[in-house]
Design a protein around this motif. Structure first.
Motif, PDB file in Angstrom:
ATOM      1  N   ASP A  24       0.840  -1.182   0.000  1.00  0.00           N
ATOM      2  CA  ASP A  24       0.000   0.000   0.000  1.00  0.00           C
ATOM      3  C   ASP A  24       0.887   1.248   0.000  1.00  0.00           C
ATOM      4  O   ASP A  24       1.700   1.434   0.904  1.00  0.00           O
ATOM      5  N   SER A  25       0.752   2.104  -1.013  1.00  0.00           N
ATOM      6  CA  SER A  25       1.597   3.300  -1.126  1.00  0.00           C
ATOM      7  C   SER A  25       1.432   4.227   0.058  1.00  0.00           C
ATOM      8  O   SER A  25       2.387   4.832   0.538  1.00  0.00           O
ATOM      9  N   LEU A  26       0.199   4.380   0.557  1.00  0.00           N
ATOM     10  CA  LEU A  26      -0.043   5.257   1.698  1.00  0.00           C
ATOM     11  C   LEU A  26       0.659   4.727   2.941  1.00  0.00           C
ATOM     12  O   LEU A  26       1.266   5.479   3.707  1.00  0.00           O
ATOM     13  N   LYS A  27       0.592   3.414   3.125  1.00  0.00           N
ATOM     14  CA  LYS A  27       1.267   2.792   4.265  1.00  0.00           C
ATOM     15  C   LYS A  27       2.772   2.998   4.160  1.00  0.00           C
ATOM     16  O   LYS A  27       3.447   3.301   5.142  1.00  0.00           O
ATOM     17  N   SER A  28       3.332   2.850   2.956  1.00  0.00           N
ATOM     18  CA  SER A  28       4.770   3.016   2.743  1.00  0.00           C
ATOM     19  C   SER A  28       5.213   4.442   3.034  1.00  0.00           C
ATOM     20  O   SER A  28       6.326   4.685   3.471  1.00  0.00           O
ATOM     21  N   PHE A  29       4.288   5.409   2.776  1.00  0.00           N
ATOM     22  CA  PHE A  29       4.629   6.815   2.991  1.00  0.00           C
ATOM     23  C   PHE A  29       4.748   7.135   4.485  1.00  0.00           C
ATOM     24  O   PHE A  29       5.621   7.874   4.911  1.00  0.00           O
ATOM     25  N   PHE A  30       3.832   6.568   5.291  1.00  0.00           N
ATOM     26  CA  PHE A  30       3.804   6.897   6.714  1.00  0.00           C
ATOM     27  C   PHE A  30       4.661   5.949   7.558  1.00  0.00           C
ATOM     28  O   PHE A  30       5.004   6.277   8.690  1.00  0.00           O
ATOM     29  N   GLU A  31       5.009   4.784   7.059  1.00  0.00           N
ATOM     30  CA  GLU A  31       5.811   3.837   7.817  1.00  0.00           C
ATOM     31  C   GLU A  31       7.163   3.649   7.148  1.00  0.00           C
ATOM     32  O   GLU A  31       7.291   3.748   5.935  1.00  0.00           O
ATOM     33  N   ASP A  32       8.171   3.387   7.988  1.00  0.00           N
ATOM     34  CA  ASP A  32       9.512   3.128   7.470  1.00  0.00           C
ATOM     35  C   ASP A  32       9.592   1.656   7.055  1.00  0.00           C
ATOM     36  O   ASP A  32       9.756   0.773   7.883  1.00  0.00           O
ATOM     37  N   THR A  33       9.424   1.422   5.749  1.00  0.00           N
ATOM     38  CA  THR A  33       9.440   0.047   5.245  1.00  0.00           C
ATOM     39  C   THR A  33      10.762  -0.271   4.550  1.00  0.00           C
ATOM     40  O   THR A  33      10.830  -1.164   3.711  1.00  0.00           O
ATOM     41  N   SER A  34      11.807   0.478   4.875  1.00  0.00           N
ATOM     42  CA  SER A  34      13.122   0.269   4.268  1.00  0.00           C
ATOM     43  C   SER A  34      13.628  -1.141   4.546  1.00  0.00           C
ATOM     44  O   SER A  34      13.614  -1.608   5.689  1.00  0.00           O
ATOM     45  N   CYS A  35      14.081  -1.809   3.502  1.00  0.00           N
ATOM     46  CA  CYS A  35      14.637  -3.157   3.666  1.00  0.00           C
ATOM     47  C   CYS A  35      15.953  -3.110   4.439  1.00  0.00           C
ATOM     48  O   CYS A  35      16.302  -4.083   5.107  1.00  0.00           O
ATOM     49  N   HIS A  36      16.674  -2.010   4.354  1.00  0.00           N
ATOM     50  CA  HIS A  36      17.896  -1.879   5.137  1.00  0.00           C
ATOM     51  C   HIS A  36      17.587  -1.957   6.634  1.00  0.00           C
ATOM     52  O   HIS A  36      18.293  -2.634   7.392  1.00  0.00           O
ATOM     53  N   LYS A  37      16.548  -1.263   7.045  1.00  0.00           N
ATOM     54  CA  LYS A  37      16.161  -1.289   8.455  1.00  0.00           C
ATOM     55  C   LYS A  37      15.708  -2.682   8.861  1.00  0.00           C
ATOM     56  O   LYS A  37      16.065  -3.179   9.945  1.00  0.00           O
ATOM     57  N   LYS A  38      14.932  -3.340   8.010  1.00  0.00           N
ATOM     58  CA  LYS A  38      14.420  -4.673   8.322  1.00  0.00           C
ATOM     59  C   LYS A  38      15.553  -5.692   8.419  1.00  0.00           C
ATOM     60  O   LYS A  38      15.517  -6.596   9.255  1.00  0.00           O
ATOM     61  N   ILE A  39      16.553  -5.554   7.565  1.00  0.00           N
ATOM     62  CA  ILE A  39      17.706  -6.459   7.604  1.00  0.00           C
ATOM     63  C   ILE A  39      18.481  -6.269   8.900  1.00  0.00           C
ATOM     64  O   ILE A  39      18.895  -7.240   9.542  1.00  0.00           O
ATOM     65  N   ASP A  40      18.687  -5.006   9.285  1.00  0.00           N
ATOM     66  CA  ASP A  40      19.361  -4.723  10.561  1.00  0.00           C
ATOM     67  C   ASP A  40      18.609  -5.345  11.725  1.00  0.00           C
ATOM     68  O   ASP A  40      19.209  -5.958  12.627  1.00  0.00           O
ATOM     69  N   GLU A  41      17.290  -5.190  11.753  1.00  0.00           N
ATOM     70  CA  GLU A  41      16.475  -5.732  12.837  1.00  0.00           C
ATOM     71  C   GLU A  41      16.544  -7.261  12.873  1.00  0.00           C
ATOM     72  O   GLU A  41      16.624  -7.863  13.949  1.00  0.00           O
ATOM     73  N   LEU A  42      16.527  -7.878  11.694  1.00  0.00           N
ATOM     74  CA  LEU A  42      16.549  -9.336  11.613  1.00  0.00           C
ATOM     75  C   LEU A  42      17.814  -9.909  12.233  1.00  0.00           C
ATOM     76  O   LEU A  42      17.743 -10.791  13.101  1.00  0.00           O
TER      77      LEU A  42
END
Length: 236
Positions: free
Chosen positions: A179-197
């Motif tokens: 969802d484009s709106l969700k992507s705009f308001f939330e940080d969906t960066s794969c870099h961040k997700k990889i760090d968290e993982l």
């Protein structure tokens, strides 16, 4: 002649600590096997971009953890049996195994500390390379698209930063089904997700290593004291 008094208490205390050590070895072995077969990491680290394999340095630490867990279970059993039998030979072997295991754990801890940031960095570079190929339509674009989509679906992310995470779904829905709106308001960066993982999993490994190290230090002290007690009781 069996040990008496305080030495007898140490004997049973060492048995209890060794039983806990044996259980800890089983838990570490189970956690390591879970990390090895975790769907998120396996989905990502088994990817291949052309002839380039995804960085699997993370698995080196997991294999070390599996080996440590298995050896801990063996050493814990050896310590329990040696304490009950009051065998100086078994306790000496147990102490030697503990020292070797402790040294290996310290070495693995140093390796993990040195590589904790590098693991996530290598995976992010692999993702960026695949994303660039997919967006620019390079010769391996189909393979790159499959790699990128696997990242996006596994980690529920899109793009390598705020800009790509926000705008990629608008014009490349084949890569980001979000969802484009969700992507705009939330940080969906794969870099961040990889760090968290990887930071979460390495944090779990670090806690296990510290707990085991503390137990091992207590066991080395108790085994030395018990060996001295058994030697003195045999003299008298």
């Amino acid at each position: 002649m069996g040990v008496e008094g305080c030495t007898k208490c140490i004997k049973y205390l060492l048995f209890v600590f060794n039983f806990i050590f044996w259980l800890a070895g089983g838990i570490i072995l189970g956690v390591a096997l879970w990390l090895r077969h975790d769907s998120q990491t396996t989905n990502i680290l088994y990817l291949q971009l052309g002839e380039k394999q995804a960085p699997n340095t993370f698995y080196v630490g997991i294999y070390i953890l599996i080996a440590v867990g298995a050896v801990m279970m063996f050493v814990g059993f050896l310590g329990c049996y040696g304490a009950i039998q009051e065998s100086q030979c078994l306790l000496g072997t147990f102490f030697t195994c503990l020292v070797i295991l402790f040294a290996c754990e310290v070495a693995a801890g140093i390796w993990g500390f040195v590589n904790k940031d590098q693991i996530a960095k290598d995976v992010k570079q692999f993702y960026d390379q695949a994303l660039q190929q997919a967006l620019m339509g390079e010769p391996d674009a189909n393979n790159a698209k499959a790699v990128v989509k696997t990242f996006h679906e596994t980690l529920d992310c899109c793009g390598s930063g705020i800009a790509t995470g926000t705008f990629t779904p608008v014009w490349r829905t084949d890569l980001c089904q979000k969802d484009s709106l969700k992507s705009f308001f939330e940080d969906t960066s794969c870099h961040k997700k990889i760090d968290e993982l990887f930071s979460g999993k390495l944090y779990l490994i670090g806690i296990a290593a510290v707990v085991v190290a503390v137990i091992m230090i207590f066991e080395m002290i108790l085994s030395m004291v018990l060996c001295c007690g058994i030697r003195n009781s045999s003299v008298y």
